[in-house]
Design an enzyme around this catalytic site. Structure first.
Site, PDB file in Angstrom:
ATOM      1  N   GLY A  34       0.603  -1.524  -0.175  1.00 23.57           N
ATOM      2  CA  GLY A  34      -0.556   0.301  -0.128  1.00 23.57           C
ATOM      3  C   GLY A  34       0.786   1.371  -0.533  1.00 23.57           C
ATOM      4  O   GLY A  34       2.051   1.384  -0.415  1.00 23.57           O
ATOM      5  N   GLU A  38       3.839   6.797  -7.783  1.00 23.25           N
ATOM      6  CA  GLU A  38       4.872   5.977  -9.428  1.00 23.25           C
ATOM      7  C   GLU A  38       5.135   4.987  -9.758  1.00 23.25           C
ATOM      8  O   GLU A  38       5.204   4.112 -10.726  1.00 23.25           O
ATOM      9  CB  GLU A  38       4.956   6.981 -10.126  1.00 23.25           C
ATOM     10  CG  GLU A  38       3.448   8.294 -10.436  1.00 23.25           C
ATOM     11  CD  GLU A  38       4.574   9.772 -10.671  1.00 23.25           C
ATOM     12  OE1 GLU A  38       5.464   9.634 -11.307  1.00 23.25           O
ATOM     13  OE2 GLU A  38       4.255  10.626  -9.711  1.00 23.25           O
ATOM     14  N   GLY A  39       6.036   4.007  -8.620  1.00 19.81           N
ATOM     15  CA  GLY A  39       6.675   3.476  -8.479  1.00 19.81           C
ATOM     16  C   GLY A  39       5.299   2.135  -9.042  1.00 19.81           C
ATOM     17  O   GLY A  39       5.181   1.496  -9.752  1.00 19.81           O
ATOM     18  N   HIS A  40       4.675   2.098  -8.096  1.00 21.54           N
ATOM     19  CA  HIS A  40       3.357   1.218  -7.727  1.00 21.54           C
ATOM     20  C   HIS A  40       2.708   1.045  -9.198  1.00 21.54           C
ATOM     21  O   HIS A  40       2.574   0.171 -10.053  1.00 21.54           O
ATOM     22  CB  HIS A  40       2.342   0.640  -7.228  1.00 21.54           C
ATOM     23  CG  HIS A  40       3.081   0.576  -5.869  1.00 21.54           C
ATOM     24  ND1 HIS A  40       3.689   1.884  -4.678  1.00 21.54           N
ATOM     25  CD2 HIS A  40       4.018  -0.439  -4.261  1.00 21.54           C
ATOM     26  CE1 HIS A  40       4.137   1.398  -3.350  1.00 21.54           C
ATOM     27  NE2 HIS A  40       3.750   0.450  -3.645  1.00 21.54           N
ATOM     28  N   GLN A  64       7.765  -8.856   8.232  1.00 14.48           N
ATOM     29  CA  GLN A  64       9.302  -8.571   6.871  1.00 14.48           C
ATOM     30  C   GLN A  64       9.529  -6.774   8.065  1.00 14.48           C
ATOM     31  O   GLN A  64      10.862  -6.349   7.167  1.00 14.48           O
ATOM     32  CB  GLN A  64       8.583  -8.731   5.964  1.00 14.48           C
ATOM     33  CG  GLN A  64       8.051  -7.418   5.190  1.00 14.48           C
ATOM     34  CD  GLN A  64       7.958  -7.413   4.095  1.00 14.48           C
ATOM     35  OE1 GLN A  64       7.160  -7.670   3.310  1.00 14.48           O
ATOM     36  NE2 GLN A  64       8.397  -6.429   3.084  1.00 14.48           N
ATOM     37  N   GLY A 150       9.160  -4.362  -8.481  1.00 12.96           N
ATOM     38  CA  GLY A 150       9.661  -3.271  -8.543  1.00 12.96           C
ATOM     39  C   GLY A 150      11.680  -3.733  -8.180  1.00 12.96           C
ATOM     40  O   GLY A 150      11.737  -4.399  -7.679  1.00 12.96           O
ATOM     41  N   GLU A 151      12.730  -2.900  -9.237  1.00 11.40           N
ATOM     42  CA  GLU A 151      14.141  -3.243  -9.482  1.00 11.40           C
ATOM     43  C   GLU A 151      14.022  -3.004  -8.181  1.00 11.40           C
ATOM     44  O   GLU A 151      15.608  -2.815  -8.559  1.00 11.40           O
ATOM     45  CB  GLU A 151      14.867  -3.180 -10.763  1.00 11.40           C
ATOM     46  CG  GLU A 151      14.123  -3.964 -11.984  1.00 11.40           C
ATOM     47  CD  GLU A 151      14.867  -3.889 -13.288  1.00 11.40           C
ATOM     48  OE1 GLU A 151      15.873  -2.183 -13.540  1.00 11.40           O
ATOM     49  OE2 GLU A 151      14.674  -4.784 -14.162  1.00 11.40           O
ATOM     50  N   ASP A 153      13.682  -2.941  -5.322  1.00 14.35           N
ATOM     51  CA  ASP A 153      14.288  -3.774  -4.459  1.00 14.35           C
ATOM     52  C   ASP A 153      14.720  -5.057  -4.663  1.00 14.35           C
ATOM     53  O   ASP A 153      14.441  -6.126  -5.115  1.00 14.35           O
ATOM     54  CB  ASP A 153      12.931  -4.609  -3.258  1.00 14.35           C
ATOM     55  CG  ASP A 153      12.381  -2.914  -2.907  1.00 14.35           C
ATOM     56  OD1 ASP A 153      13.097  -2.611  -1.814  1.00 14.35           O
ATOM     57  OD2 ASP A 153      11.580  -2.629  -3.005  1.00 14.35           O
ATOM     58  N   LYS A 187      11.457   6.166  -6.047  1.00 17.32           N
ATOM     59  CA  LYS A 187      10.299   6.680  -5.362  1.00 17.32           C
ATOM     60  C   LYS A 187       9.961   5.324  -4.790  1.00 17.32           C
ATOM     61  O   LYS A 187      10.302   4.892  -4.595  1.00 17.32           O
ATOM     62  CB  LYS A 187       9.025   6.894  -6.035  1.00 17.32           C
ATOM     63  CG  LYS A 187       9.224   7.616  -7.704  1.00 17.32           C
ATOM     64  CD  LYS A 187       7.815   8.295  -7.403  1.00 17.32           C
ATOM     65  CE  LYS A 187       7.238   8.731  -8.597  1.00 17.32           C
ATOM     66  NZ  LYS A 187       6.832  10.507  -8.801  1.00 17.32           N
TER      67      LYS A 187
HETATM   68  O1  PAF Z   1       7.998  -4.799  -1.809  1.00 13.45           O
HETATM   69  C1  PAF Z   1       7.170  -5.075  -1.244  1.00 13.45           C
HETATM   70  O2  PAF Z   1       6.276  -4.002  -1.432  1.00 13.45           O
HETATM   71  C2  PAF Z   1       7.041  -6.582   0.052  1.00 13.45           C
HETATM   72  O3  PAF Z   1       7.665  -6.216   0.029  1.00 13.45           O
HETATM   73  C3  PAF Z   1       6.005  -7.389  -0.473  1.00 13.45           C
HETATM   74  C4  PAF Z   1       6.040  -7.412  -1.696  1.00 13.45           C
HETATM   75  C5  PAF Z   1       4.967  -6.783  -0.921  1.00 13.45           C
HETATM   76  C6  PAF Z   1       5.711  -8.231   0.538  1.00 13.45           C
HETATM   77  O4  PAF Z   1       5.288  -7.685   1.506  1.00 13.45           O
END
Ligand code: PAF
Length: 290
Positions: A34, A38-40, A64, A150-151, A153, A187
Site C-alpha cells: 500500500g 508512481e513506482g507501483h 518483514q 520493482g527493481e 528492491d 520513488k
Molecule cells: O515490496 C513490497 O512492497 C513487499 O516486500 C511485498 C513484496 C509486497 C511483500 O510484502
C-alpha cells in the site's frame, strides 16, 4: 469482466479468478504494502498492458519488519490507494486481514539461499523470511500468474525469482524498472519520512550510483574502487549515514572478485528516520578494457 472491485477474502478472490480463467483470461499480480506511488503505478501499468486481469494485493506485512523497525508508523492510505488502482486499470484490489492471509502461510519453514544473508539480509536479518512467507502465501492464493516486482528492491526481486525456481511455482516473475523523481531519488513509500533538507540531499544516492556506473563503463574492474567512489560521493552529503555499498553479480547476487562485464551497484543509507535503498546496473563499454 466486471469493473474495479475490492475483495478481502480468499474465497471471493478465488471465485473471481476461477471465473476469469474459465473465460480464458491471463492473470497479473502486483503485490504491495500500500501507500502506492508512481513506482507501483508502473507495475500496475505493466500488468494491465500484458495481462487480461490485474490483481493488486495490499497488505502491510508485519513479518518483514523487525521489532525496532517502522511497522506501526509505516504510511497507510487505503482510499488514495484504491483511487490509484482504479485509475490505472486494476480489476481487483485484494486487501486481506491478517487472519485471512495467515492461514495461507507455509507450514514448513522456507529454506532461503545465501542471497538472503548479505546486504539487506545482513542489516535486516528476519526481513527476507518475512517477505518469502507472505509472497508464498499470495502465490498459493492466486496460482498461475505473472507477478510484477520493482527493481528498486533488487535483492527482493532476486529472492522471489529463486523462490519460484526452487519451489517450481507456476508464477512468472516480471521485474520492472525503478521510477525516479526528477532529481533521481527512487520513488518509495518511505520518502515521506524525509525532512526538506534530507529530501534535497537524498538525490546523492542516485548521483553516487551513476558515478560508480560511469567508472565501470570506462573499464574499472576493481569492486573496491567502485565502492570507494560511491561512498566518497555519498559522503559529500552531511545528512547521509551509509549502511552499505555493494557491487554484485546481477543474477547470482554474488560479490565478484573483478568486474567482468555487468554488475549491479547497491546502496542503503539512512537520512534521519528514513532508510533508503537504491541500485543501478553497471556495464563495461566494449573496448574499455584497462
Ligand atoms: O515490496 C513490497 O512492497 C513487499 O516486500 C511485498 C513484496 C509486497 C511483500 O510484502
Amino acid at each position: 469482466m466486471s469493473s474495479f472491485q475490492v475483495l478481502t477474502t480468499v474465497k471471493e478472490l478465488r471465485s473471481y479468478l476461477e471465473e476469469a480463467r474459465s473465460a480464458g483470461s491471463s492473470i497479473g499480480l502486483v503485490p504491495t504494502m500500500g501507500f502506492l506511488h508512481e513506482g507501483h503505478a508502473s507495475l500496475i501499468n505493466a500488468s494491465t498492458d500484458q495481462r487480461d486481469v490485474t490483481i493488486v494485493s495490499i497488505y502491510v506485512n508485519p513479518l518483514q519488519f523487525s521489532p525496532d523497525e517502522d511497522f506501526s508508523d509505516y504510511p497507510r492510505d487505503i482510499s488514495s490507494d484504491l483511487k490509484l488502482c482504479d485509475k490505472h486499470g486494476t480489476d481487483v484490489v485484494f486487501a486481506p486481514s491478517e487472519e485471512e492471509i495467515k492461514t495461507f502461510f507455509p507450514t514448513t519453514p522456507i529454506h532461503l539461499r545465501e542471497v538472503t544473508k548479505t546486504f539487506e539480509g545482513e542489516s535486516r536479518p528476519t526481513h527476507f523470511q518475512g517477505v518469502a512467507t507472505v509472497v508464498m502465501a499470495l502465490f498459493e492464493i492466486v496460482g498461475e500468474s505473472h507477478a510484477y516486482f520493482g527493481e528498486k528492491d533488487f535483492q527482493q526481486l532476486t529472492v522471489v525469482k529463486q523462490l519460484v525456481e526452487d519451489h517450481e511455482l507456476p508464477i512468472k516473475i516480471v521485474g520492472c524498472a525503478t521510477v525516479r523523481e526528477e532529481d533521481g531519488l527512487a520513488k518509495s513509500s518511505r520518502n515521506v519520512y524525509l525532512s526538506a533538507d534530507e529530501r534535497s540531499q537524498s538525490s546523492v544516492l542516485y548521483q553516487a550510483l551513476k558515478v560508480g556506473a560511469e567508472a565501470v563503463s570506462r573499464g574499472e574492474t576493481s569492486t573496491q574502487i567502485i565502492e570507494s567512489l560511491i561512498r566518497e560521493t555519498i559522503e559529500t552529503s552531511p545528512l547521509a549515514k551509509i549502511d552499505y555499498v555493494g557491487v554484485v553479480d546481477s543474477s547470482s547476487f554474488e560479490i565478484p572478485n573483478k568486474i567482468v562485464t555487468e554488475v549491479r551497484l547497491l546502496v542503503a543509507c539512512n537520512f534521519g528516520q528514513a532508510r533508503l535503498i537504491d541500485n543501478l546496473p553497471a556495464k563495461k563499454k566494449v573496448g574499455s578494457d584497462h
